[in-house]
Scaffold this motif. Structure first.
Motif, PDB file in Angstrom:
ATOM      1  N   LEU A 137      49.132  15.538  19.672  1.00  0.00           N
ATOM      2  CA  LEU A 137      48.214  15.009  18.759  1.00  0.00           C
ATOM      3  C   LEU A 137      47.332  14.172  19.829  1.00  0.00           C
ATOM      4  N   LEU A 138      46.288  14.063  20.231  1.00  0.00           N
ATOM      5  CA  LEU A 138      45.658  13.294  21.222  1.00  0.00           C
ATOM      6  C   LEU A 138      44.963  11.981  20.641  1.00  0.00           C
ATOM      7  N   ALA A 139      44.097  12.161  19.665  1.00  0.00           N
ATOM      8  CA  ALA A 139      43.514  10.910  19.076  1.00  0.00           C
ATOM      9  C   ALA A 139      43.118  11.084  17.626  1.00  0.00           C
ATOM     10  N   LYS A 140      42.589  10.125  17.056  1.00  0.00           N
ATOM     11  CA  LYS A 140      42.091  10.295  15.742  1.00  0.00           C
ATOM     12  C   LYS A 140      40.665   9.344  16.009  1.00  0.00           C
ATOM     13  N   VAL A 141      39.518   9.854  15.184  1.00  0.00           N
ATOM     14  CA  VAL A 141      38.296   9.249  15.324  1.00  0.00           C
ATOM     15  C   VAL A 141      37.716   9.197  13.867  1.00  0.00           C
ATOM     16  N   PRO A 142      37.453   7.820  13.339  1.00  0.00           N
ATOM     17  CA  PRO A 142      36.984   7.666  12.086  1.00  0.00           C
ATOM     18  C   PRO A 142      35.562   8.290  11.929  1.00  0.00           C
ATOM     19  N   SER A 143      35.274   8.936  10.909  1.00  0.00           N
ATOM     20  CA  SER A 143      34.049   9.630  10.616  1.00  0.00           C
ATOM     21  C   SER A 143      33.066   8.231   9.999  1.00  0.00           C
ATOM     22  N   LEU A 144      31.666   8.437  10.597  1.00  0.00           N
ATOM     23  CA  LEU A 144      30.862   7.225  10.328  1.00  0.00           C
ATOM     24  C   LEU A 144      29.870   8.123   9.446  1.00  0.00           C
ATOM     25  N   TYR A 145      29.596   7.459   8.422  1.00  0.00           N
ATOM     26  CA  TYR A 145      28.278   7.928   7.635  1.00  0.00           C
ATOM     27  C   TYR A 145      27.129   7.360   7.925  1.00  0.00           C
ATOM     28  N   VAL A 146      26.148   7.895   8.705  1.00  0.00           N
ATOM     29  CA  VAL A 146      24.640   7.412   9.183  1.00  0.00           C
ATOM     30  C   VAL A 146      23.451   7.881   8.545  1.00  0.00           C
ATOM     31  N   VAL A 147      22.461   7.377   8.548  1.00  0.00           N
ATOM     32  CA  VAL A 147      21.204   7.715   8.258  1.00  0.00           C
ATOM     33  C   VAL A 147      20.190   7.331   9.297  1.00  0.00           C
ATOM     34  N   HIS A 148      19.173   8.026   9.299  1.00  0.00           N
ATOM     35  CA  HIS A 148      17.857   7.724  10.165  1.00  0.00           C
ATOM     36  C   HIS A 148      17.398   6.308   9.481  1.00  0.00           C
ATOM     37  N   PRO A 149      16.870   5.432  10.487  1.00  0.00           N
ATOM     38  CA  PRO A 149      16.341   4.209  10.063  1.00  0.00           C
ATOM     39  C   PRO A 149      15.184   4.344   8.803  1.00  0.00           C
ATOM     40  N   ASP A 150      14.573   5.427   8.839  1.00  0.00           N
ATOM     41  CA  ASP A 150      13.524   5.738   7.914  1.00  0.00           C
ATOM     42  C   ASP A 150      13.835   5.867   6.524  1.00  0.00           C
ATOM     43  N   VAL A 151      15.148   6.214   6.420  1.00  0.00           N
ATOM     44  CA  VAL A 151      15.906   6.397   5.073  1.00  0.00           C
ATOM     45  C   VAL A 151      15.853   5.097   4.404  1.00  0.00           C
ATOM     46  N   PRO A 152      15.463   5.059   3.276  1.00  0.00           N
ATOM     47  CA  PRO A 152      15.243   3.552   2.462  1.00  0.00           C
ATOM     48  C   PRO A 152      16.775   3.517   1.657  1.00  0.00           C
ATOM     49  N   ALA A 153      17.746   3.510   2.553  1.00  0.00           N
ATOM     50  CA  ALA A 153      19.026   3.164   1.777  1.00  0.00           C
ATOM     51  C   ALA A 153      19.875   2.314   2.955  1.00  0.00           C
ATOM     52  N   LYS A 154      20.257   1.090   2.128  1.00  0.00           N
ATOM     53  CA  LYS A 154      20.968   0.208   3.167  1.00  0.00           C
ATOM     54  C   LYS A 154      22.411   0.214   3.249  1.00  0.00           C
ATOM     55  N   ASN A 155      22.745   0.931   2.196  1.00  0.00           N
ATOM     56  CA  ASN A 155      24.385   1.052   2.028  1.00  0.00           C
ATOM     57  C   ASN A 155      24.639   2.492   1.384  1.00  0.00           C
ATOM     58  N   LEU A 156      25.703   2.684   1.108  1.00  0.00           N
ATOM     59  CA  LEU A 156      26.375   3.970   0.755  1.00  0.00           C
ATOM     60  C   LEU A 156      25.983   4.301  -0.885  1.00  0.00           C
ATOM     61  N   ARG A 157      26.028   2.815  -1.665  1.00  0.00           N
ATOM     62  CA  ARG A 157      25.752   3.124  -2.915  1.00  0.00           C
ATOM     63  C   ARG A 157      24.276   3.445  -2.905  1.00  0.00           C
ATOM     64  N   GLU A 158      23.200   2.817  -2.500  1.00  0.00           N
ATOM     65  CA  GLU A 158      21.962   3.127  -2.277  1.00  0.00           C
ATOM     66  C   GLU A 158      21.536   4.546  -1.998  1.00  0.00           C
ATOM     67  N   PHE A 159      22.338   5.029  -1.040  1.00  0.00           N
ATOM     68  CA  PHE A 159      22.121   6.383  -0.321  1.00  0.00           C
ATOM     69  C   PHE A 159      22.484   7.455  -1.448  1.00  0.00           C
ATOM     70  N   VAL A 160      23.492   7.124  -2.181  1.00  0.00           N
ATOM     71  CA  VAL A 160      23.876   8.112  -3.218  1.00  0.00           C
ATOM     72  C   VAL A 160      22.940   7.926  -4.385  1.00  0.00           C
ATOM     73  N   ALA A 161      22.466   6.900  -4.667  1.00  0.00           N
ATOM     74  CA  ALA A 161      21.476   6.857  -5.738  1.00  0.00           C
ATOM     75  C   ALA A 161      20.174   7.586  -5.530  1.00  0.00           C
ATOM     76  N   LEU A 162      19.672   7.661  -3.924  1.00  0.00           N
ATOM     77  CA  LEU A 162      18.564   7.996  -3.501  1.00  0.00           C
ATOM     78  C   LEU A 162      18.706   9.492  -3.366  1.00  0.00           C
ATOM     79  N   VAL A 163      19.861   9.991  -2.940  1.00  0.00           N
ATOM     80  CA  VAL A 163      20.051  11.552  -3.055  1.00  0.00           C
ATOM     81  C   VAL A 163      19.814  12.137  -4.437  1.00  0.00           C
ATOM     82  N   LYS A 164      20.897  11.393  -5.402  1.00  0.00           N
ATOM     83  CA  LYS A 164      20.641  11.837  -6.872  1.00  0.00           C
ATOM     84  C   LYS A 164      19.170  11.936  -7.487  1.00  0.00           C
TER      85      LYS A 164
END
Length: 324
Positions: free
Chosen positions: A121-148
């Motif tokens: 096993l060589l390495a582990k890499v954290p997964s990051l959740y990202v959006v394009h800057p044009d998406v009007p969501a500053k955090n995960l909660r806002e993003f989930v609400a936007l998608v819904k």
């Protein structure tokens, strides 16, 4: 005249034959080692592979070169390496090819457990959740609400069906109850091109491949899949902190050899790989990209794969992830 017994002659002849064979075995590797990466250049897989290859090249006695072979969720490369019998070909295995594809595809051109021998096993890499800057969501909660609020209107990209990014977003969809359309690409590089251009709204990508884009403001990180905040992004909360306790999503990468590789070669390769991944140079290089260098024994890696297969079989089944 001294007489030579038949037994002495036979023993001596056998020794003459055995000596060159022993010398040949100890000379492995006798040519450069090809380290196949089953994805296109530009993602965490290539960063990890090149780091490992660079360290191995210093100590194993031959150069180790990376060969990208993308296509079919990694199946093309896995099939090719499963059949390789030159004793000098290995492959980068990861969460998709080893723990997801066996349950996502009705039929695979390789057997993840029988056609390969785990090396390390060589390495582990954290997964990051990202959006394009044009998406009007500053955090995960806002993003989930936007998608819904806009069901089926937003898209996320991944390096392909069964890739770590695909799994990470589907895992989040299961936890949050949101729906966002998946757009698969042939690797992280092509996916990032569209994400940076704003043709995709979101993605989950290994930290190594995008942390610089986050720091320069080209992408906005709304959450990390790690169990604790990253030192490189101390202001970004984890998914668990934002209302989803117990959530963890980390990519992992390891080295596999074809099952036909001699055990002596596996043992030497594993020992040098562990030495390389635990070196100060590898640790510091990967830490710059928010990746954790590991380096394990073949037995430890085999046990790790078994645990991950059990975990992701359940996710693939519940999320109904199928090959397209």
């Amino acid at each position: 005249m001294t007489r030579i017994s038949r037994r002495s002659f036979t023993t001596g002849a056998a020794a003459l034959v055995a000596a060159p064979l022993g010398a040949f075995a100890q000379a492995w590797p006798s040519k450069p080692i090809r380290f196949v990466v089953p994805f296109a250049p530009g993602g965490s897989s290539e960063i990890i592979a090149r780091s490992a290859a660079g360290e191995l090249s210093k100590t194993i006695g031959q150069s180790v070169f990376v060969d990208n072979k993308p296509g079919a969720s990694g199946n093309i490369a896995m099939q090719e390496v499963a059949r390789a019998d030159d004793q000098h070909t290995v492959i980068l295995g990861h969460i998709g090819t080893l723990a997801v594809n066996p349950y996502m595809f009705d039929k695979l051109p390789y057997d993840a457990n029988k056609d390969f021998k785990p090396v390390s096993l060589l390495a582990k890499v954290p997964s990051l959740y990202v959006v394009h800057p044009d998406v009007p969501a500053k955090n995960l909660r806002e993003f989930v609400a936007l998608v819904k609020s806009k069901p089926a209107q937003l898209n996320y990209g991944s390096a392909g069906n069964g890739s770590a990014g695909h799994l990470a977003m589907e895992y989040l969809k299961m936890a949050s109850g949101m729906f966002i359309t998946h757009i698969p690409y042939r690797g992280t590089g092509p996916q990032l091109t569209d994400l940076l251009a704003g043709r995709l709204q979101a993605a989950s990508v290994g930290a190594s491949a995008i942390i610089q884009h986050i720091k320069t403001g080209k992408l906005r990180c709304i959450a990390t899949g790690s169990t604790k905040r990253l030192a490189q992004l101390p202001d970004v909360p984890t998914v668990a902190e934002q209302g989803f306790p117990g959530f963890e999503m980390t990519q992992w990468y390891g080295m596999l050899a074809p099952a036909t590789m001699a055990q002596a070669n596996i043992d030497k390769l594993a020992a040098e790989t562990v030495k390389g991944m635990k070196s100060t140079a590898a640790i510091e290089r990967l830490n710059q990209d928010a990746a954790e260098a590991v380096g394990s024994t073949p037995a430890q890696f085999a046990q790790f794969i078994a645990v991950e297969q059990k975990r992701w079989k359940e996710v693939v089944t519940r999320a109904k992830i199928r090959a397209e």
